[in-house]
Enzyme design. Structure first.
Site, PDB file in Angstrom:
ATOM      1  N   LYS A   1      49.789  51.050 -17.017  1.00 25.58           N
ATOM      2  CA  LYS A   1      50.014  51.698 -18.301  1.00 25.58           C
ATOM      3  C   LYS A   1      49.959  50.639 -19.391  1.00 25.58           C
ATOM      4  O   LYS A   1      50.317  49.494 -19.169  1.00 25.58           O
ATOM      5  CB  LYS A   1      51.394  52.356 -18.323  1.00 25.58           C
ATOM      6  CG  LYS A   1      51.469  53.645 -17.559  1.00 25.58           C
ATOM      7  CD  LYS A   1      52.852  54.252 -17.514  1.00 25.58           C
ATOM      8  CE  LYS A   1      53.576  54.315 -18.826  1.00 25.58           C
ATOM      9  NZ  LYS A   1      54.879  54.954 -18.746  1.00 25.58           N
TER      10      LYS A   1
ATOM     11  N   HIS B   1      51.558  51.320 -22.361  1.00 27.49           N
ATOM     12  CA  HIS B   1      52.681  51.658 -23.235  1.00 27.49           C
ATOM     13  C   HIS B   1      53.971  51.673 -22.420  1.00 27.49           C
ATOM     14  O   HIS B   1      53.931  51.528 -21.199  1.00 27.49           O
ATOM     15  CB  HIS B   1      52.443  53.022 -23.907  1.00 27.49           C
ATOM     16  CG  HIS B   1      52.306  54.148 -22.921  1.00 27.49           C
ATOM     17  ND1 HIS B   1      51.141  54.366 -22.220  1.00 27.49           N
ATOM     18  CD2 HIS B   1      53.187  55.088 -22.513  1.00 27.49           C
ATOM     19  CE1 HIS B   1      51.307  55.422 -21.422  1.00 27.49           C
ATOM     20  NE2 HIS B   1      52.536  55.865 -21.569  1.00 27.49           N
TER      21      HIS B   1
END
Length: 103
Positions: free
Chosen positions: A28, A30
């Site tokens: 990811k 974020h």
């Protein structure tokens, strides 16, 4: 996760307080980001816990990921060994091949 259960049992039965992390299938960009979620692993001795071993691919990937971030893999615990052979060219079990290849 199996890692969470192992950590809980270590604390409950032996008073040993250890963290755990697991790898995401995809990184990811974020939140926490990256592929690993959980406790900081850098510079720590790590026991890899896996539910099953077939060819040893996941363990090799975990070892590579951990050493890449500066963790120190010291062992592997497997709940179920399917006792599969690595290949016709390398006819040892996946467990023996991982032990041989990763030390």
């Amino acid at each position: 996760s199996l890692g969470a259960v192992v950590c809980a049992a270590l604390y409950n039965d032996h008073g040993v307080d250890v963290g755990f992390a697991y790898d995401r299938k995809e990184a990811k960009d974020h939140g926490e980001g990256g592929k690993l979620v959980g406790a900081e692993m850098k510079g720590k001795r790590i026991l890899v816990v896996d539910d099953v071993i077939s060819a040893g691919t996941a363990i090799r990937q975990s070892h590579g990921m951990l050493t890449e971030i500066g963790a120190i893999p010291v062992g592997v615990s497997i709940a179920l060994d399917r006792a599969e052979k690595r290949s016709l060219d390398d006819p040892v079990s996946a467990v023996k091949a991982v032990a041989r290849d990763l030390g």
